[in-house]
Scaffold this active site. Sequence first.
Site, PDB file in Angstrom:
ATOM      1  N   HIS A   1       8.265  -7.707  -6.709  1.00  0.00           N
ATOM      2  CA  HIS A   1       7.679  -8.844  -5.999  1.00  0.00           C
ATOM      3  C   HIS A   1       8.380  -8.960  -4.651  1.00  0.00           C
ATOM      4  O   HIS A   1       8.907 -10.005  -4.285  1.00  0.00           O
ATOM      5  CB  HIS A   1       7.782 -10.129  -6.828  1.00  0.00           C
ATOM      6  CG  HIS A   1       6.472 -10.834  -6.955  1.00  0.00           C
ATOM      7  ND1 HIS A   1       6.331 -12.184  -7.077  1.00  0.00           N
ATOM      8  CD2 HIS A   1       5.207 -10.345  -6.946  1.00  0.00           C
ATOM      9  CE1 HIS A   1       5.046 -12.497  -7.164  1.00  0.00           C
ATOM     10  NE2 HIS A   1       4.352 -11.401  -7.080  1.00  0.00           N
TER      11      HIS A   1
ATOM     12  N   HIS B   1      -1.866  -1.648  -4.197  1.00  0.00           N
ATOM     13  CA  HIS B   1      -1.183  -2.317  -5.294  1.00  0.00           C
ATOM     14  C   HIS B   1      -1.931  -2.133  -6.621  1.00  0.00           C
ATOM     15  O   HIS B   1      -1.308  -1.938  -7.657  1.00  0.00           O
ATOM     16  CB  HIS B   1      -1.087  -3.807  -4.941  1.00  0.00           C
ATOM     17  CG  HIS B   1      -0.195  -4.586  -5.832  1.00  0.00           C
ATOM     18  ND1 HIS B   1       1.165  -4.571  -5.685  1.00  0.00           N
ATOM     19  CD2 HIS B   1      -0.476  -5.407  -6.873  1.00  0.00           C
ATOM     20  CE1 HIS B   1       1.684  -5.354  -6.607  1.00  0.00           C
ATOM     21  NE2 HIS B   1       0.723  -5.871  -7.337  1.00  0.00           N
TER      22      HIS B   1
END
Lengths: 79, 79, 232, 738
Positions: free
Chosen positions: D95, D49
């Site tokens: 998300h 990430h």
Amino acid sequence: MKARVTVTLKAGILDPQGKAIEGALKSLGVAGVASVRQGKVFDIEVEGVDRAKAEQALTLAAEKLLANMVIENYRVELL
Amino acid sequence: MKARVTVTLKAGILDPQGKAIEGALKSLGVAGVASVRQGKVFDIEVEGVDRAKAEQALTLAAEKLLANMVIENYRVELL
Amino acid sequence: MKSAVVVFPGINRERDMARALKFVSGKEPAMVWHADSELPKGTDLVVLPGGFSYGDYLRCGAIAARAPIMEAVRTHAAKGGLVLAVCNGFQIACEAGLLPGVLMRNARLKFICKEVFLRIERSDTPFTRQYNAGAVIRVPVAHGEGNYVADADTIARIEDEGRVLFRYTAPDGKLDPAFNFNGATNAIAGILSEKRNVLGLMPHPENHVDPAVGPTDGRRLFESLVSTLEAA
Amino acid sequence: MIPNEPKITPALIADHGLTPDEYERFRGLIGRDPSFTELGIVSAMWNEHCSYKSSKVHLRELPTKAPWVIQGPGENAGVIDIGDGLACVFKMESHNHPSFIEPYQGATTGVGGILRDVFTMGARPVACLNALRFGDPKHPRARALVSGVVAGIGGYGNSFGVPTVGGSVGFHPRYNGNILVNAMAVGIAEKDKIFYAKATGVGRPVVYLGSKTGRDGIHGATMASAEFGDTSEEKRPTVQVGDPFSEKLLLEACLEIMRKGCVIAIQDMGAAGLTCSAVEMGAKGNLGVTLDLDRVPTREAAMTAYEMMLSESQERMLMVLKPEKEKEAEAIFQKWGLDFAVVGKTTDSSRFIVRFGGDVMADLPIKELGDEAPEYNRPFTEPKKLPILDAKSIASPVSIKRALEGLIASPDLCSKRWVWEQYDHLILNNTVQRPGGDAAVVRINEGPKALAMTTDVTPRYCEADPFEGGKQAVAEAWRNLTAVGARPLAVTDNLNFGNPERPEIMGQLVHCVRGISEACKALDFPVVSGNVSLYNETNGRAILPTPTIGGVGILDDLAKMATLAFKAEGETILLVGETKGWLGQSAFLATVLGREEGAPPPVDLAVEKRNGDFVRKLIAASSVTAVHDLSDGGLLVAIAEMALASRIGARLDSPSAGIPPHAFWFGEDQARYVLTAKTAEVPKITAEAAGDGIPVRVLGTTGGSQLTLPGEDPILVSSLHALFEGWLPTYMAGGAAE
Ligand SMILES: Nc1ncnc2c1ncn2[C@@H]1O[C@H](COP(=O)(O)OP(=O)(O)O)[C@@H](O)[C@H]1O
Ligand SMILES: [Mg+2]
């Protein structure tokens, strides 16, 4: 000192959330649900005052802010 | 039969509501307020089932709908 | 017209309101901070704008209603000064006791943003003199808690006294539950105070004033205020 | 001495998502065993990430430059010049995993995070968009996920006070165990007042601003980079809760101290909060940073250094302030009721030092933490080419009318009004084109200029041919901007894929990126920001490859904007672009026949550009009255959408000879637009098209209350309307999924 103020709708005031939850519980097949009314609880940590003062302060808090006295009732508990 | 399901945030989960109310109580000058956490109560009227069944049904209701088990705890009381 | 827009933390339509006031009246309103205790001298019109004051985390408008500036707003209203309370502002005005009743969750429990039809119940008010009574206008709403509720006596009183100024209706002005999208009692969208100098309404007339953006049905509400104050 | 509790074991290393090789690399860098806090820090910095370790080599292929690009990828958001001294700042971010676990809070914190990225750069957010993908509507969790995510997106944006003006919603069983929530934010700043993360100056205060730190989301960034399995439910206690009220205050306070000239560098605390933000600010400025965790405002008792460094509590910022402005900045934050604490300083040591309770908890080389992060050129396979389906070999089981009705009422093509009515799309009073059109249009200040924006991708195409699918996603975004009359300027992308350690998934990623690059180059549409979300799979089954493209364009004059609704009866309907009747991977094939087969339509970028430029020219000259680009569902669906938006019907001519009618009406050939024009304008338009070598044909005439097709029963616009608007509300109310 821990305290809890519980605020509930007065009888006769319409409660769309409670109604919706009631409907949802019925459609989930939860047995025996006849009616639902939703309210709020405030768990309050009180410091540096005695019980009597705390109760007084929380009553003030409920009347001044936590409950809308037009439609709601409240109850103060010291735990 | 009357019952109450109380739903509160798990410890450690951020409670923006509680935080805002805490700030408001402090600026209203309510004495001794150290912290506030907000929760919900559901006052439920249960019919046609015995206490054990009612308790079971309400536990189901809490887990499936009333509480978000990811961030909340619940408590079932028959009154 | 000297107007003042009150800014509470979390309010977010204050710019839209200021822009509409400027657009119609040609004058910038004063932006007044919630923690102040006085309004600018000579304020004719106080506006409580829309938004989510304090996140609307307790009850909508509840915390803002207890802000220091509200004492000054109450005094202004008590002296007959004009107050326009829109959306969150309406909720704040109810919580502050400037208007009766309360705004509950929308009947379908969802936030709704769309254009609705409003019937203007009377034109003999400072807020609607540029409209015709019975006219139907199209303005947007954007709220999750606009379901007007009050006890039966209060509803009866404000109805009897002709204090309901706007109602949600069908495009032809007829009452129709399908158009009362938030479930408000008697399809009430906006009400006046006893002295008719405070208006609370859920829809956003300030978002319908500029032809470059869309319809302009909200414009006459501001023109009404301007002409009222000019006449005074 | 650095406390070393608990002991670093292989199991602990694996728990932190580090491979044994990566761990050794880190040990090599620091020349000793790390402390527990240091292990936490490196796991956050080196996970997928934050480090983009699997995608970085490929992302370098993307074109990122143009004369109007002020800041490309690498900062919190991309920045482009939009004239008049103004810049547009925008980015998209996923998300996905948090939203699957807790849809409401996952979506809110996604929106909150992307808004922070935009205002961190000094821009006031003016619009939000989102791209959502859910599983099979029949899946037992689907409704709860849809309602939770939509309520969450609205809950945050509505309260924060930014209009949510566009997006897309799709369903496919491949998202059953892993939904996608991609949020995009767009802001406007003064061009010469953009703020960056790069710290300058030694001994300057590093300041913490915003909400207090709790144990939220600890290991969140690691979770976002891990595959879901049946045990992922156990990771739940890390859920972060969004607080739009605090973020609104943070916005106002940040913009105020920026205006007052207090800020040298600023970085929001997103994934891996304090760790990433502090390291980034120091590393970018070639400076060291020392943090004193005793000064971090905390919400919970007894937080450890490890927890503070990894917390993902929301609504927080880190800044380097001008020392002489510190007091002024502090007063502004206090006015807004937000925490303000000096938690460290910049140093000339090139070390990242974390102190807590009298101990040094971490002492790491700051540059190497970022620069020496592992980078993989993971093995990948060439995607298999699928056969081109011959339209003549595909018979339609139903009439054109039935097929249209089925498409219009399908989960992917039906109206998403139920969704966007829960978003405040009007606040700020600049929304000129609302949800429901091709691109949203938002006026810039008082106009007459406006920004156009859209999010697009067709995952079915990407699955069938990642390269063509990547191209198509860009082309469709470009086309949507063009269809409102805007000049497309730049792109943000959100690359959602499965596990990159599998060569076939890596193959999808590589080829999608190549397709995106090629299209962006050909269309002069550079990528200025983006986000990569990998490991989107459950029990070894990946999502469809979904490279969402967020496009931004500019309209010089609002008065020249086009919309898709028919404007009047008796106008001529024109089709720009060539129709061959491409049915492979079409919505028709998928929805009406239940087949996802064949090669997707190829995108000829030169034709795309030529046709789009032609349409834009017509719009600018006010020669046309309505414009709609063609995408899912093809020609007839596009015409139906134009009719639905206006409640005006149309009489349509016979399809081209040689193409089966259903392939003509529902084929998904690219680079096409439907236009309407006053009949008197038509000869001029067709002559101009002929001059530019662009295929334009007359399709019919607007009018009446129904769509009339040769040889078909008439289709009432009002009944189509009921189907179009009906599916989603009926479904969400618990109605049938089909
Ligand atoms: N999640 C969403 N949020 C806001 N608007 C949406 C959303 N989903 C769809 N819309 C709006 O609905 C319209 C149609 O969406 P879509 O079918 O994706 O358009 P297109 O195919 O033209 O790109 C667009 O205006 C889009 O902005
Ligand atoms: Mg389109």
